[in-house]
Scaffold this motif. Sequence first.
Motif, PDB file in Angstrom:
ATOM      1  N   THR A 454       0.837  -1.202   0.000  1.00 50.29           N
ATOM      2  CA  THR A 454       0.000   0.000   0.000  1.00 50.29           C
ATOM      3  C   THR A 454       0.868   1.247   0.000  1.00 50.29           C
ATOM      4  OG1 THR A 454      -0.044   0.111   2.409  1.00 50.29           O
ATOM      5  CG2 THR A 454      -1.734  -1.254   1.355  1.00 50.29           C
ATOM      6  N   ARG A 456       0.894   3.579   2.142  1.00 48.88           N
ATOM      7  CA  ARG A 456       1.405   3.791   3.505  1.00 48.88           C
ATOM      8  C   ARG A 456       2.619   2.915   3.767  1.00 48.88           C
ATOM      9  NH1 ARG A 456      -2.855   3.549   8.265  1.00 48.88           N
ATOM     10  NH2 ARG A 456      -3.331   5.591   7.388  1.00 48.88           N
ATOM     11  N   LYS A 457       2.552   1.655   3.329  1.00 52.91           N
ATOM     12  CA  LYS A 457       3.706   0.760   3.501  1.00 52.91           C
ATOM     13  C   LYS A 457       4.914   1.268   2.708  1.00 52.91           C
ATOM     14  CE  LYS A 457       1.165  -3.564   4.332  1.00 52.91           C
ATOM     15  NZ  LYS A 457       0.900  -4.929   3.802  1.00 52.91           N
ATOM     16  N   LYS A 459       5.616   4.325   1.887  1.00 51.81           N
ATOM     17  CA  LYS A 459       6.167   5.499   2.555  1.00 51.81           C
ATOM     18  C   LYS A 459       7.028   5.078   3.742  1.00 51.81           C
ATOM     19  CE  LYS A 459       4.837   9.923   4.612  1.00 51.81           C
ATOM     20  NZ  LYS A 459       3.702  10.796   5.025  1.00 51.81           N
ATOM     21  N   PHE A 460       6.548   4.095   4.473  1.00 46.25           N
ATOM     22  CA  PHE A 460       7.279   3.607   5.627  1.00 46.25           C
ATOM     23  C   PHE A 460       8.626   2.999   5.209  1.00 46.25           C
ATOM     24  CE2 PHE A 460       8.376  -0.073   8.315  1.00 46.25           C
ATOM     25  CZ  PHE A 460       8.582   0.563   9.519  1.00 46.25           C
ATOM     26  N   ASP A 471       9.925  11.204   8.514  1.00 42.07           N
ATOM     27  CA  ASP A 471       8.917  10.386   7.825  1.00 42.07           C
ATOM     28  C   ASP A 471       8.709   9.064   8.535  1.00 42.07           C
ATOM     29  OD1 ASP A 471       8.480  12.279   5.956  1.00 42.07           O
ATOM     30  OD2 ASP A 471       9.566  11.273   4.317  1.00 42.07           O
ATOM     31  N   SER A 475       5.124   7.686   9.950  1.00 39.46           N
ATOM     32  CA  SER A 475       4.485   6.553   9.280  1.00 39.46           C
ATOM     33  C   SER A 475       4.491   5.269  10.093  1.00 39.46           C
ATOM     34  CB  SER A 475       5.175   6.282   7.937  1.00 39.46           C
ATOM     35  OG  SER A 475       6.525   5.932   8.146  1.00 39.46           O
ATOM     36  N   GLY A 478       1.069   4.052  11.850  1.00 36.23           N
ATOM     37  CA  GLY A 478       0.055   3.572  10.926  1.00 36.23           C
ATOM     38  C   GLY A 478       0.447   2.266  10.266  1.00 36.23           C
ATOM     39  N   CYS A 479       1.736   2.125   9.992  1.00 37.55           N
ATOM     40  CA  CYS A 479       2.207   0.913   9.320  1.00 37.55           C
ATOM     41  C   CYS A 479       2.112  -0.306  10.255  1.00 37.55           C
ATOM     42  CB  CYS A 479       3.647   1.113   8.873  1.00 37.55           C
ATOM     43  SG  CYS A 479       4.178  -0.131   7.691  1.00 37.55           S
ATOM     44  N   SER A 482      -1.488  -1.394  10.141  1.00 38.97           N
ATOM     45  CA  SER A 482      -2.083  -1.864   8.892  1.00 38.97           C
ATOM     46  C   SER A 482      -1.787  -3.328   8.658  1.00 38.97           C
ATOM     47  CB  SER A 482      -1.545  -1.039   7.724  1.00 38.97           C
ATOM     48  OG  SER A 482      -0.144  -1.166   7.624  1.00 38.97           O
TER      49      SER A 482
END
Length: 482
Positions: A454, A456-457, A459-460, A471, A475, A478-479, A482
């Motif tokens: 995803t 989000r993943k 970005k992480f 960052d 992140s 949330g990671c 998820s």
Amino acid sequence: MGVELQSPGEPVSELRESFRSGKTRSYKWRKTQLKGILRMIVEKETEITDALYVDLSKPKLESFIHEITLAKHSCELTLKELEHWMKPEKVSSILTAFPSSSKIVSEPLGVVLIISAWNFPFLLGIDPVIGAIAAGNAVVLKPSESSPATSSLFARILPSYVDSSCIKIVEGSISETTRLLEQKWDKILYTGNAIVARIILAAAAKHLTPVVLELGGKCPVVVDSDIDLKAAARRIVVGKWGTNNGQACIAPDYIITTKSFSPKLVDALKTTLEKFYGKEPMKSEDLSRVVNSNHFSRLTRLLADEKVSGKVIHGGERDEKQLKIAPTLLLDIPDDSLMMQEEIFGPLLPIITVDNLEESFDLINSKPKPLAAYLFTTSKKLKEKFLNSVSAGGMLINDTTLHFTNTNLPFGGVGESGMGSYHGKFSFDAFTHKKGVLHRSFVGEVSARYPPYTPRKQKFLKAVLNGDITDLVLSVFGCLKS
């Protein structure tokens, strides 16, 4: 006694079975073998010295200093440090594997072959064996057939001091060596010349066997005028003729000095030679003989080259019956002469003169890289230029050959003078595989490494890999959810 090869696979199959049993891996087994070798060196000193005299007429003091003592010190150092060398080395882990630990484990390679040389037949046989055993390997030692007394001694005495199911001696000549090279080994260490080294490398390539090649080359000695001339002359003479009468891979092969300084250097060398070996050096008991008639003929051929006619300024006497050649100095022989194209490996020492010592760097670099390079000077500038301009297996400033005795330094060649190194810890490393091991626990599971990927993943993971702390902090929560 040494092993007689009954079939091409002997003794490799027995050694491989012994290695697979795991017996060579324990610290206790390694220590027991090393203690046995140390005891052999001490108890059989006289027999070792006698064998070296038979093979090379080697003076007893040279045998003691250059072979017995160095082998003894190598074994003592290995026994002292082995437990430390065997311990896994902890290294830093990485954020992407958090939480985890990482280490480097020293693992024995397996069954190794050591093919030793005739010029220092005891030391060059037993020293790499010490390293191979310390690393936990099973070993075959193939001594040189050109030093038959020492080869026979190894075959007779070594099995009484070590585990003969894991450490074997194979005597013989070309046919036996050829049959050994047909087998699959986990490493081969060869000491000798570049011609045979190419044969060994080709045989090893068939099985992708790694090799250590300890070869030779034309070891230069650059001599400046701002030196203690008496000390320099003594150190050059003992490095050339006091190490097996020039039959050593690190013996000075030729000297380079300035035209203006050469008369003083020549006089100092002549004076030192007479002081060390007398006015009749052919009668000196402090010089080894040429090993055999083949090498005597080779050296005679170098002297007979018409391009060096009239260039002998000291010595030159020879006696084929006794296989003796007097310490010989030659001045300004041409670079295209046989003597300047081949490794001399004997008691002949050419002196080449130049207008400026910096010209010597181009001369040295025009030849294959030597095993050792020597410089005598007090000039810091010349030392730095020599170090940075000349490539060699090893270097020594203001002396010759002594770097070989320092087990804290790797000993090995570069280019035509060899590949790989050994001595001390470097011997242990030469026969060891450095296995990287990473260990993780089952906590700290991060879903970002698994599909589906995803935004989000993504970005992480970018934050982790780029080291972007801001960052990452934004992140991570949330990671993890998820």
